[in-house]
Enzyme design. Structure first.
Site, mmCIF file in Angstrom:
data_model
loop_
_atom_site.group_PDB
_atom_site.id
_atom_site.type_symbol
_atom_site.label_atom_id
_atom_site.label_comp_id
_atom_site.label_asym_id
_atom_site.label_seq_id
_atom_site.Cartn_x
_atom_site.Cartn_y
_atom_site.Cartn_z
ATOM 1 N N ASP A 241 -54.541 -10.352 -50.171
ATOM 2 C CA ASP A 241 -54.357 -11.801 -50.079
ATOM 3 C C ASP A 241 -55.655 -12.585 -50.219
ATOM 4 O OD1 ASP A 241 -53.374 -14.301 -49.632
ATOM 5 O OD2 ASP A 241 -52.945 -14.014 -47.514
ATOM 6 N N ASP B 29 -54.021 -18.275 -55.631
ATOM 7 C CA ASP B 29 -53.620 -17.561 -54.417
ATOM 8 C C ASP B 29 -52.763 -16.351 -54.768
ATOM 9 O OD1 ASP B 29 -52.993 -16.781 -51.882
ATOM 10 O OD2 ASP B 29 -51.856 -18.577 -51.347
#
Ligand SMILES: *[C@@H]1O[C@H](CO)[C@@H](O)[C@H](O)[C@H]1NC(C)=O
Ligand SMILES: *[C@@H]1O[C@H](CO)[C@@H](O)[C@H](O)[C@H]1NC(C)=O
Ligand SMILES: *[C@@H]1O[C@H](CO)[C@@H](O)[C@H](O)[C@H]1NC(C)=O
Ligand SMILES: *[C@@H]1O[C@H](CO)[C@@H](O)[C@H](O)[C@H]1NC(C)=O
Length: 457
Positions: free
Chosen positions: A111, A335
């Site tokens: 992430d 992201d």
């Protein structure tokens, strides 16, 4: 939220953590670390729409973390401290990581929107039990910190705990007590634990050699409630932060990392990598597009991309420039932990109307949460509008049509964008990033990307 529980019945597609290491490489070439990116096997009883809904739900959880942030924003500022995500197991890319000494293996979400690396963990009386973690403390999926020689809790009396660690609690019964953290989520999910200093082992490609990354900040999560964490053992923090795994690994491997995301609906054995150091998959210019990587405290721990505009079929869309201006509450981030692309309202409106105008005549259908969906069953040979994202320095992303006209159900396609209220940072999600190689050159603050099938030799 039956999504996560049903995943328990399905095998993950496990691939071993792999590292390519060439001992014969010239001295001048920095070492490269490669971790295999893993797609989770999806529950075949879920329809595609269920999965897409899962993605949206998942993204919402992440966003709401920001909305729930207690810090009032000063005038002209915007809400951005989404430090950690909530993961429902769909739409994520995982890596295998070995934690501690001797090493224990875990499957972590890769992430770029998180700074903290954490694993479900039991230590002394702090057991990550079924009730508290959704996992049996004796199961493989819980890190048994007591058994690791290199595990050292960080004390709550330390300067590190008091000044530098995000979400650390002020409670400190004795100065030697562990430095606790508490992450809360909008849907009521949360994860609690304490910070520790620990090593992570990287297995080299020959299967014998190993390398230890020492002194990593690791969250030992002893309780996590809510369904969001059922499907992962934790998170690998790739965000821009002194404490992230990315900053630690890039300091040793060439100042950069890169990844290639396979099609999110592709067969589960399609392989891609998270690479630290130079990536040999990059070809020469002009195949490689290059722009500024925006690193600023306003966006931390996210990485900003210097987006300057969008076009459809070569026509530049009239989007207010402030939408891409970080100083004005806008900007765009990349992201890996969000699936859909979220555009600030002024951009969203312009983009969906430009695309939908070109799809007039195709029967529309309603599929929450999307605004524009089409019944594609009788659509013949039509030319689908081409979307392009333009970046500073003339870089241009030409995503494949499936990255913005998303297959949601049999014969149904939707414009795969969601909107966020202005002022707000826009997010280029992992579906929009798919089938491209992305390099985050932190040392030189450059972002490079290149179309790729992500298949390696
Ligand atoms: C962990 O411990 C090592 C050795 O004591 C130290 O050099 C390093 O800075 C520590 N890392 C963190 C994140 O506290
Ligand atoms: C991937 O899976 C497909 C179908 O299950 C199979 O035909 C193919 O050989 C597999 N590829 C690899 C590299 O394992
Ligand atoms: C799409 O259209 C076909 C025939 O035109 C119809 O049979 C089908 O039910 C429609 N699908 C949806 C989701 O509306
Ligand atoms: C679709 O249209 C394109 C050009 O408009 C043409 O090259 C292609 O052969 C057509 N395909 C079919 C299946 O008709």
């Amino acid at each position: 939220m039956p999504l996560s529980s049903s995943f328990l019945f399905f095998f993950f597609f496990f691939l071993l953590l792999l590292l390519h290491f060439s001992p014969t490489r010239p001295e001048s070439e920095p070492e490269t670390l490669r971790l295999k990116l893993i797609r989770r096997a999806q529950d075949p009883t879920l329809t595609r729409l269920d999965r897409i809904r899962g993605l949206v739900h998942n993204d919402r959880l992440r966003r709401h973390r920001a909305a729930a942030s207690p810090a009032p924003s000063p005038p002209g500022a915007f809400e951005m401290p989404v430090r950690s995500g909530a993961y429902a197991g769909t739409g994520q890319y995982f890596v295998r990581v070995r934690v501690g000494t001797p090493a224990q293996r875990f499957l972590l979400v890769a992430d770029t929107g998180s700074d903290l690396t954490w694993v479900k963990c039991s230590y002394g009386s702090r057991k990550c039990g079924k009730k508290k973690c959704g996992s049996d403390p004796d199961a493989e999926r819980v890190f048994r910190a007591d058994r690791s020689r290199t595990f050292h809790p960080i004390s709550c009396g330390s300067d590190l705990c008091r000044n530098d660690l995000p979400f650390s609690l002020t409670t400190c019964p004795t100065p030697a007590s562990p430095c606790d953290y508490d992450y809360g989520y909008f849907d009521g999910s949360s994860t609690q634990g304490f910070y520790a200093n620990e090593s992570v082992t990287i297995a080299l490609s020959d299967g014998h050699k190993k390398r230890k990354l020492k002194g990593l900040l690791l969250g030992c999560t002893s309780s996590s409630s809510g369904p969001s964490f059922d499907s992962s053992d934790g998170v690998l923090g790739l965000g821009h932060s002194d404490i992230s795994f990315a900053s630690h690994a890039t300091a040793q491997f060439g100042g950069r990392f890169s990844y290639c995301l396979v099609d999110h609906l592709s067969p589960k054995n399609a392989t891609s990598y998270l690479t630290f150091g130079p990536n040999r998959m990059f070809r020469a210019a002009p195949a490689v597009q290059e722009t500024d990587l925006l690193i600023t405290p306003k966006l931390d721990p996210y990485y900003g991309a210097a987006v300057i505009g969008l076009s459809v079929d070569g026509e530049v869309l009239r989007i207010p420039p402030s939408v891409w201006n970080v100083g004005k509450g806008g900007g765009a981030i990349l992201d890996s932990g969000s699936s859909l692309t979220m555009l600030a309202e002024p951009a969203y409106r312009v983009v969906v109307s430009a695309l939908s105008r070109r799809l007039v005549g195709i029967p529309e259908v309603k599929e929450d949460p999307f605004e524009y969906c089409y019944n594609w069953t009788r659509v013949g040979n039509i030319t689908v509008p081409k979307l392009a994202v333009h970046f500073a320095g003339r870089a241009q992303l030409d995503p494949p049509v499936k990255s913005y006209l998303i297959d949601v159900a049999a014969g149904v396609k939707c414009l795969g964008f969601t909107s966020v209220a202005w002022p707000s940072v826009s997010t280029i999600g992992n579906i929009m990033q798919q089938e491209h190689l992305w390099e985050f050159d932190i040392q030189n603050r450059r972002l490079r990307f290149q179309r790729s099938t992500c298949t390696t030799t």
